[in-house]
Design a protein around this motif. Structure first.
Motif, PDB file in Angstrom:
ATOM      1  N   ALA A 160       0.961  -1.074  -0.137  1.00  0.00           N
ATOM      2  CA  ALA A 160       0.194   0.563   0.367  1.00  0.00           C
ATOM      3  C   ALA A 160       0.948   1.191  -0.238  1.00  0.00           C
ATOM      4  O   ALA A 160       0.898   2.094  -0.736  1.00  0.00           O
ATOM      5  N   LEU A 161       2.024   1.221   0.733  1.00  0.00           N
ATOM      6  CA  LEU A 161       3.013   2.253   1.365  1.00  0.00           C
ATOM      7  C   LEU A 161       4.017   2.132  -0.483  1.00  0.00           C
ATOM      8  O   LEU A 161       3.903   3.572  -0.602  1.00  0.00           O
ATOM      9  N   ALA A 162       3.969   1.315  -0.683  1.00  0.00           N
ATOM     10  CA  ALA A 162       4.350   1.468  -2.331  1.00  0.00           C
ATOM     11  C   ALA A 162       3.462   2.177  -3.673  1.00  0.00           C
ATOM     12  O   ALA A 162       3.797   2.707  -4.071  1.00  0.00           O
ATOM     13  N   SER A 163       3.086   1.925  -3.208  1.00  0.00           N
ATOM     14  CA  SER A 163       1.172   2.255  -4.551  1.00  0.00           C
ATOM     15  C   SER A 163       1.241   4.170  -4.031  1.00  0.00           C
ATOM     16  O   SER A 163       1.455   4.630  -5.062  1.00  0.00           O
ATOM     17  N   PRO A 207      -0.962  16.785  -3.540  1.00  0.00           N
ATOM     18  CA  PRO A 207      -1.514  17.889  -3.641  1.00  0.00           C
ATOM     19  C   PRO A 207      -2.347  17.656  -1.847  1.00  0.00           C
ATOM     20  O   PRO A 207      -2.560  17.422  -1.145  1.00  0.00           O
ATOM     21  N   PHE A 208      -3.497  19.189  -2.428  1.00  0.00           N
ATOM     22  CA  PHE A 208      -4.800  19.264  -1.526  1.00  0.00           C
ATOM     23  C   PHE A 208      -5.987  18.073  -0.891  1.00  0.00           C
ATOM     24  O   PHE A 208      -5.663  18.203   0.126  1.00  0.00           O
ATOM     25  N   GLY A 209      -5.388  17.256  -1.525  1.00  0.00           N
ATOM     26  CA  GLY A 209      -6.712  16.389  -0.698  1.00  0.00           C
ATOM     27  C   GLY A 209      -7.714  15.695  -2.240  1.00  0.00           C
ATOM     28  O   GLY A 209      -7.887  16.032  -3.137  1.00  0.00           O
ATOM     29  N   GLY A 210      -8.071  14.027  -2.109  1.00  0.00           N
ATOM     30  CA  GLY A 210      -8.945  13.831  -2.674  1.00  0.00           C
ATOM     31  C   GLY A 210      -8.580  13.073  -3.779  1.00  0.00           C
ATOM     32  O   GLY A 210      -9.500  11.214  -3.622  1.00  0.00           O
ATOM     33  N   GLY A 211      -7.312  12.404  -4.057  1.00  0.00           N
ATOM     34  CA  GLY A 211      -7.285  11.626  -4.565  1.00  0.00           C
ATOM     35  C   GLY A 211      -6.814  10.647  -4.605  1.00  0.00           C
ATOM     36  O   GLY A 211      -6.338   8.745  -4.803  1.00  0.00           O
ATOM     37  N   LEU A 212      -5.883  10.307  -2.852  1.00  0.00           N
ATOM     38  CA  LEU A 212      -5.135   8.863  -3.150  1.00  0.00           C
ATOM     39  C   LEU A 212      -5.935   8.403  -2.503  1.00  0.00           C
ATOM     40  O   LEU A 212      -5.974   6.302  -2.791  1.00  0.00           O
ATOM     41  N   MET A 213      -7.016   8.232  -2.177  1.00  0.00           N
ATOM     42  CA  MET A 213      -8.052   6.746  -1.300  1.00  0.00           C
ATOM     43  C   MET A 213      -8.635   6.553  -2.576  1.00  0.00           C
ATOM     44  O   MET A 213      -8.343   4.867  -2.681  1.00  0.00           O
ATOM     45  N   ASN A 214      -8.781   7.088  -3.675  1.00  0.00           N
ATOM     46  CA  ASN A 214      -9.379   6.449  -4.892  1.00  0.00           C
ATOM     47  C   ASN A 214      -8.229   5.361  -5.653  1.00  0.00           C
ATOM     48  O   ASN A 214      -8.850   4.551  -6.578  1.00  0.00           O
ATOM     49  N   HIS A 215      -6.729   6.287  -5.468  1.00  0.00           N
ATOM     50  CA  HIS A 215      -6.153   5.271  -6.620  1.00  0.00           C
ATOM     51  C   HIS A 215      -5.383   4.335  -5.652  1.00  0.00           C
ATOM     52  O   HIS A 215      -5.702   2.610  -6.390  1.00  0.00           O
ATOM     53  N   LEU A 216      -5.433   4.270  -3.917  1.00  0.00           N
ATOM     54  CA  LEU A 216      -5.762   3.233  -3.964  1.00  0.00           C
ATOM     55  C   LEU A 216      -6.507   1.851  -3.779  1.00  0.00           C
ATOM     56  O   LEU A 216      -6.407   0.830  -3.773  1.00  0.00           O
ATOM     57  N   ALA A 217      -7.765   2.537  -4.043  1.00  0.00           N
ATOM     58  CA  ALA A 217      -8.789   1.591  -3.632  1.00  0.00           C
ATOM     59  C   ALA A 217      -8.847   0.626  -5.146  1.00  0.00           C
ATOM     60  O   ALA A 217      -9.346  -0.176  -5.345  1.00  0.00           O
ATOM     61  N   GLY A 218      -8.349   1.344  -6.283  1.00  0.00           N
ATOM     62  CA  GLY A 218      -8.192   1.068  -7.028  1.00  0.00           C
ATOM     63  C   GLY A 218      -6.944   0.144  -7.404  1.00  0.00           C
ATOM     64  O   GLY A 218      -7.047  -1.251  -8.405  1.00  0.00           O
ATOM     65  N   GLU A 219      -6.222  -0.094  -6.355  1.00  0.00           N
ATOM     66  CA  GLU A 219      -5.249  -0.889  -6.715  1.00  0.00           C
ATOM     67  C   GLU A 219      -5.008  -2.127  -5.656  1.00  0.00           C
ATOM     68  O   GLU A 219      -4.801  -2.853  -5.111  1.00  0.00           O
ATOM     69  N   GLY A 220      -6.651  -1.873  -4.850  1.00  0.00           N
ATOM     70  CA  GLY A 220      -6.947  -2.877  -4.884  1.00  0.00           C
ATOM     71  C   GLY A 220      -6.405  -3.105  -2.427  1.00  0.00           C
ATOM     72  O   GLY A 220      -6.750  -3.119  -2.111  1.00  0.00           O
ATOM     73  N   PHE A 221      -6.895  -1.523  -2.661  1.00  0.00           N
ATOM     74  CA  PHE A 221      -6.238  -1.215  -0.938  1.00  0.00           C
ATOM     75  C   PHE A 221      -7.132  -1.292  -0.340  1.00  0.00           C
ATOM     76  O   PHE A 221      -8.093   0.100  -0.648  1.00  0.00           O
TER      77      PHE A 221
END
Ligand code: ZN
Length: 409
Positions: A117-120, A161-175
């Protein structure tokens, strides 16, 4: 990915000489391969690998064992982590039973998941920085601090960035959000829900000795407090056991038997770029025993290159007994009043800083000079107090044989 069930099965899949060869330049000599030992300083090879058994032995320092022992010593990692290195190399996963055989501490699968998850997240932050155009706040800050494309690539810098994108990115990679929370990437909000921990910050990935991302250090670029925000302690990020930049400097540290210890990430980057490639940085907290133990796996001597202000001086003095307790020799590089290594390099140049490091004085002499500068040694009372203050340092040395006392004085 194929899976193996036993340690022996895993060992059969890798060519030991190839693995040794990544750390030691080996030359074939009959049934053995020989090279310069990575565990002690030498000019003629006494490190030897038996081609048939895959065992190593050093005739100089008498270290020896199998490939897993070698990896533990050379990487400063646990048995389980050494197994992981081999499994990665062989392109297989270790089955549960092999993991058990490894007497794994904690839950290796969970740690593995968090590391992924951290690498992602690191990939997400890296691409966010790449998307930032010249003139943006983070780019302007980097320019001001002398961080160009080369440093960005070398040290895998990123941008939150100011926020908003990380969770989606992680969810997209299965986290899951729980994964993100457990590795410290998000924080619980008072009003419920979760928010990204790092917002509008330049990010320095903090890696363990093996180069796996364990957390992040974020520098504010808009005057936010705190100036530096680190990942919290997690199952894969124990601040007392990690040194910033060790994964990039460990080869050079081992080669020279010496590490230069600085206080901040910016100091690390500036020193490394200035050619002091055996540098590591603390994590903004006082040096811990675990960090000193880590250094002792690679170096015999540590050069303290802390800030040239009273706080830096005090931090250096606090680090001394901890380093001494791990049988490390210590020298202190004194920077001009009020400067840190980064500033020193920017103002006086790389060569001036390198000279400063080369001219570092043994720490006992450093203490005497400090006392002299404060005129402490001018009176009998002052001299007594000074000698008294030395007892703290002397008590920290585990082995006060004449040879060792000389090495650390
Ligand atoms: Zn040796």
């Amino acid at each position: 990915m194929a899976s193996v069930n036993s340690v022996q099965e895993l060992k059969n899949l890798v060519d030991p000489t190839g693995v040794y060869g990544e750390y030691v330049r080996l030359t074939r000599k009959g049934k053995r391969s020989v090279g310069l030992c990575p565990f002690h300083r030498e000019k003629t090879p006494s490190f030897s690998v038996d081609q048939e058994t895959g065992l190593f032995y050093c005739f100089g320092c008498h270290k020896g064992g199998d490939l897993l022992r070698f990896l533990q010593d050379v990487e400063g990692c646990s048995f389980t982590e050494a197994l992981e290195i081999l499994a990665n190399r062989a392109g297989v996963t270790l089955s549960i039973s092999a993991g058990r055989q490894a007497a794994a501490s904690g839950a290796p699968d969970r740690k593995e998941k968090l590391r992924k998850a951290l690498a992602s997240a690191e990939r997400y932050y890296r691409s966010a920085l790449k998307a930032e155009k010249k003139g943006s706040a983070v780019r302007s800050y980097m320019e001001e601090r002398g961080l160009g494309p080369k440093q960005e690539e070398s040290f895998l810098l990123g941008f939150a960035p100011f926020g908003g994108g990380l969770m989606n990115h992680l969810a997209g990679e299965g986290f899951s959000p729980d994964d993100a929370a457990e590795c410290g990437l998000v924080v619980e909000r008072e009003q419920g829900g979760r928010a990204e921990r790092f917002r509008n910050r330049l990010l320095f990935p903090i890696k363990d000795a093996m180069g796996r991302t364990a957390g992040f250090g974020g520098r504010a670029i808009d005057g936010q407090e705190p100036k530096y925000l680190n990942s919290p302690e997690t199952p894969v990020f124990q601040k007392r056991d990690i040194l910033f930049g060790l994964c990039w400097s460990k080869e050079e540290i081992r080669k020279r038997g010496q590490a230069v210890l600085v206080e901040g990430y910016m100091d690390f980057v500036a020193a490394h770029e200035a050619g002091v490639t055996n540098v590591v940085a603390g994590l903004g907290t006082a040096l811990a025993g675990g960090q000193a133990a880590l250094l002792a796996r690679y170096a015999k001597e540590v050069i303290l290159s802390y800030d040239g202000d009273p706080a830096g001086l005090a931090a250096a003095q606090r680090a001394v007994p901890i380093l001494l307790a791990h049988s490390l020799s210590i020298r202190v590089a004194t920077l001009p009043e009020g400067k840190d290594p980064d500033e020193c390099i920017k103002r006086a140049g790389a060569e001036a800083y390198k000279r400063c490091v080369e001219e570092a004085v043994p720490f006992f002499r450093f203490l005497v000079e400090q006392a002299q500068a404060k005129a402490v040694l001018g009176s009998v009372e002052g001299r007594v107090a000074f000698v008294h203050s030395l007892s703290e340092y002397l008590a920290a040395v585990p082995d006060l044989s004449p040879e060792r006392a000389c090495a650390s004085s």
